[in-house]
Scaffold this motif. Sequence first.
Motif, PDB file in Angstrom:
ATOM      1  N   VAL A 218       1.593 -43.811  98.523  1.00 42.25           N
ATOM      2  CA  VAL A 218       1.065 -45.026  97.507  1.00 42.25           C
ATOM      3  C   VAL A 218       1.461 -46.406  97.957  1.00 42.25           C
ATOM      4  N   THR A 219       2.831 -46.647  98.324  1.00 43.17           N
ATOM      5  CA  THR A 219       3.354 -47.825  98.701  1.00 43.17           C
ATOM      6  C   THR A 219       2.793 -48.569  99.989  1.00 43.17           C
ATOM      7  N   LYS A 220       2.180 -47.819 100.742  1.00 32.95           N
ATOM      8  CA  LYS A 220       1.554 -48.224 101.817  1.00 32.95           C
ATOM      9  C   LYS A 220       0.183 -48.527 101.809  1.00 32.95           C
ATOM     10  N   THR A 221      -0.558 -48.675 100.451  1.00 29.06           N
ATOM     11  CA  THR A 221      -1.781 -48.987 100.382  1.00 29.06           C
ATOM     12  C   THR A 221      -1.813 -50.269  99.778  1.00 29.06           C
ATOM     13  N   GLY A 222      -3.171 -50.927  99.631  1.00 30.17           N
ATOM     14  CA  GLY A 222      -3.400 -52.335  98.869  1.00 30.17           C
ATOM     15  C   GLY A 222      -3.487 -53.330  99.854  1.00 30.17           C
ATOM     16  N   SER A 223      -4.339 -54.191  99.422  1.00 31.53           N
ATOM     17  CA  SER A 223      -4.966 -55.442 100.474  1.00 31.53           C
ATOM     18  C   SER A 223      -3.922 -56.384  99.951  1.00 31.53           C
ATOM     19  N   TYR A 224      -3.811 -57.650 100.828  1.00 31.21           N
ATOM     20  CA  TYR A 224      -2.974 -58.797 100.441  1.00 31.21           C
ATOM     21  C   TYR A 224      -3.386 -59.306  98.979  1.00 31.21           C
ATOM     22  N   VAL A 258      11.025 -60.943  97.977  1.00 27.49           N
ATOM     23  CA  VAL A 258      10.563 -59.680  98.146  1.00 27.49           C
ATOM     24  C   VAL A 258       9.106 -59.638  97.506  1.00 27.49           C
ATOM     25  N   GLY A 259       8.302 -60.260  98.323  1.00 27.15           N
ATOM     26  CA  GLY A 259       6.814 -60.177  97.943  1.00 27.15           C
ATOM     27  C   GLY A 259       6.164 -61.408  98.386  1.00 27.15           C
ATOM     28  N   LEU A 260       6.220 -62.796  97.958  1.00 29.55           N
ATOM     29  CA  LEU A 260       5.423 -63.820  98.580  1.00 29.55           C
ATOM     30  C   LEU A 260       6.039 -64.141 100.027  1.00 29.55           C
ATOM     31  N   LEU A 261       7.387 -63.884 100.151  1.00 34.46           N
ATOM     32  CA  LEU A 261       7.708 -64.379 101.570  1.00 34.46           C
ATOM     33  C   LEU A 261       7.047 -63.215 102.850  1.00 34.46           C
ATOM     34  N   GLN A 262       6.713 -62.144 102.413  1.00 34.53           N
ATOM     35  CA  GLN A 262       6.202 -60.945 103.359  1.00 34.53           C
ATOM     36  C   GLN A 262       4.751 -61.473 103.498  1.00 34.53           C
ATOM     37  N   GLN A 263       4.171 -62.447 102.721  1.00 41.27           N
ATOM     38  CA  GLN A 263       2.863 -62.589 102.884  1.00 41.27           C
ATOM     39  C   GLN A 263       2.795 -63.781 104.160  1.00 41.27           C
ATOM     40  N   PHE A 264       3.976 -64.462 104.558  1.00 41.85           N
ATOM     41  CA  PHE A 264       3.946 -65.432 105.243  1.00 41.85           C
ATOM     42  C   PHE A 264       4.993 -65.272 106.295  1.00 41.85           C
ATOM     43  N   ALA A 265       5.083 -63.999 106.858  1.00 39.98           N
ATOM     44  CA  ALA A 265       6.163 -63.451 108.114  1.00 39.98           C
ATOM     45  C   ALA A 265       5.153 -63.789 109.267  1.00 39.98           C
ATOM     46  N   PRO A 266       5.968 -63.669 110.133  1.00 36.95           N
ATOM     47  CA  PRO A 266       5.624 -64.123 111.923  1.00 36.95           C
ATOM     48  C   PRO A 266       4.234 -63.349 112.095  1.00 36.95           C
ATOM     49  N   GLY A 267       3.959 -62.420 111.420  1.00 36.80           N
ATOM     50  CA  GLY A 267       2.625 -61.268 111.845  1.00 36.80           C
ATOM     51  C   GLY A 267       1.649 -62.333 111.351  1.00 36.80           C
ATOM     52  N   PRO A 272      -6.478 -63.735 111.321  1.00 33.21           N
ATOM     53  CA  PRO A 272      -7.522 -64.666 111.306  1.00 33.21           C
ATOM     54  C   PRO A 272      -7.399 -66.039 110.624  1.00 33.21           C
ATOM     55  N   GLU A 273      -7.691 -67.225 111.224  1.00 37.03           N
ATOM     56  CA  GLU A 273      -7.128 -68.520 110.534  1.00 37.03           C
ATOM     57  C   GLU A 273      -8.006 -68.628 108.972  1.00 37.03           C
ATOM     58  N   SER A 274      -9.046 -67.614 108.727  1.00 38.55           N
ATOM     59  CA  SER A 274      -9.733 -67.711 107.513  1.00 38.55           C
ATOM     60  C   SER A 274      -8.730 -67.120 106.592  1.00 38.55           C
ATOM     61  N   GLU A 275      -8.098 -65.993 106.901  1.00 45.30           N
ATOM     62  CA  GLU A 275      -7.386 -65.371 106.291  1.00 45.30           C
ATOM     63  C   GLU A 275      -5.965 -66.142 105.905  1.00 45.30           C
ATOM     64  N   GLN A 276      -5.560 -66.615 106.821  1.00 44.46           N
ATOM     65  CA  GLN A 276      -4.111 -67.492 106.600  1.00 44.46           C
ATOM     66  C   GLN A 276      -4.529 -68.867 105.816  1.00 44.46           C
ATOM     67  N   ARG A 277      -5.607 -69.358 105.701  1.00 41.24           N
ATOM     68  CA  ARG A 277      -5.824 -70.252 104.561  1.00 41.24           C
ATOM     69  C   ARG A 277      -6.078 -69.562 103.204  1.00 41.24           C
ATOM     70  N   HIS A 278      -6.654 -68.437 103.488  1.00 39.79           N
ATOM     71  CA  HIS A 278      -7.001 -67.901 102.024  1.00 39.79           C
ATOM     72  C   HIS A 278      -5.614 -67.561 101.164  1.00 39.79           C
ATOM     73  N   ARG A 279      -4.729 -66.993 101.953  1.00 43.77           N
ATOM     74  CA  ARG A 279      -3.077 -66.759 101.763  1.00 43.77           C
ATOM     75  C   ARG A 279      -2.538 -67.798 101.185  1.00 43.77           C
ATOM     76  N   LEU A 315      -0.283 -75.293 106.677  1.00 42.21           N
ATOM     77  CA  LEU A 315      -0.251 -74.191 107.435  1.00 42.21           C
ATOM     78  C   LEU A 315       0.281 -74.559 108.870  1.00 42.21           C
ATOM     79  N   ASP A 316       0.011 -75.871 109.158  1.00 47.51           N
ATOM     80  CA  ASP A 316       0.377 -76.016 110.576  1.00 47.51           C
ATOM     81  C   ASP A 316       1.709 -76.253 110.784  1.00 47.51           C
ATOM     82  N   LEU A 317       2.440 -76.810 109.832  1.00 44.99           N
ATOM     83  CA  LEU A 317       3.942 -76.829 109.880  1.00 44.99           C
ATOM     84  C   LEU A 317       4.774 -75.326 109.701  1.00 44.99           C
ATOM     85  N   LEU A 318       4.153 -74.704 108.870  1.00 41.65           N
ATOM     86  CA  LEU A 318       4.385 -73.063 108.839  1.00 41.65           C
ATOM     87  C   LEU A 318       4.192 -72.354 110.137  1.00 41.65           C
TER      88      LEU A 318
END
Length: 413
Positions: A218-224, A258-267, A272-279, A315-318
């Motif tokens: 179950v922990t492997k499922t779920g969208s951002y 353990v949460g927000l930082l994982q959404q802004f990892a090097p990956g 897509p840029e649209s997803e980056q901006r959505h996050r 987002l550019d500096l990130l």
Amino acid sequence: MNDARTPDVSVIIGAYEAMPYLVRCLESVEAQTIGPHRMEVVAVDDGSTDGTGEYLEEFAARSSVPTRVIRQQNSGGPSGPRNVGLGLARGRYVFFLDADDYFGDEALERMVEMADRAGTDVVLGKVVGVNRGAPQSMWSRTEERVDVHRSKVIYTLSAQKLFRREMLERCQLRFDEDLRTGEDALFTMEAYLRGGGVSVVSDYTCYYLVGRDDGKHVTKTGSYTLRFEAMAAMMALIHRLEPPGPKRDLLMVRPFTVGLLQQFAPGLLKRPESEQRHRMELAAPLMKAYWTDGVARRIKVGERLRLVCVAHGRLDLLADVLTFLQAKQVPELVSSKNGDKLFLAYPHFRDPQAGFRDADYEVTVPDWHGDRRIQKPKKAPRPAPTPPPSAARRAARRVRRDLRRWKARLTAG
């Protein structure tokens, strides 16, 4: 129910498509040294089609462990089955056992003994991973009572713990069925903060966390987007239960790192840029409401700077910081003029166009400079004040002063 005796502990199992893992799970229940007369099983089959429900009913019919089986239509997540099981539990304590996992033989006996001895409402038993990772930092020693704010227990918020049922009922604690991920973390954190103490059993492996070969854990499922909802719920809970101050800041480090930082990892750079901006858009209200200097100064520089970029909406500096991290570059170590501060010069350090502060780059907790561990500089001790002269010394000074004056008068005469 195949036995009417009141148990010490109710093992609640929510099961969905759990075969063949369920076999090992239930074997570990029957092997418990606490004995069948001191426990019960409440198992909820959440609409399985692989024989899970039938196997549970077979177990209930033959086992000496009192077992009740509920079969229901699929609820879409683990919260519903756990809440159903909790509503039917009769034990002094409850333990939420995932159908994929299994106990160490002495698990329940050791955890119930600890809760009874320490008088605590939550007991963590040591967890190890099988075909997957497992949390490790909180198992350094067995403790009857830990400081939740400073202990590593906040970094294991899964539901696989022993809870005092009276506390859960008094606090009306249930799993949030509207959350599709992170519901166990919310439940456990609230139990930590509202309960009467937390214990840790580290000298025995109580729980084996199994990674399924089919990848359906179950922990492997779920969208951002679902994960942002879970983070928002956790941050709101901490703010509701913990007054402003250092204790709240210590707790808030957890959902940010353990949460927000994982959404802004090097990956993120591959998305897509649209997803980056959505996050960034999803993070903006969380940063505005909950990001403070008190939280920031409890986070290492490389992690903090990523969150600072998010707080500024840049987002550019990130992207520059993530590229730097991905290349495994080592930032320059810069000292302040008087040596009382150290800075890690990640991208845009003292760049006036970026608008970041020196404080965003300051080493405030143990950190890394390449392979070297670095610490926040210790303040130089202030020189001790000169002690006032003693009465004897003051008298001697007066004698010497008077003698000088007498000699001066003789010379003048």
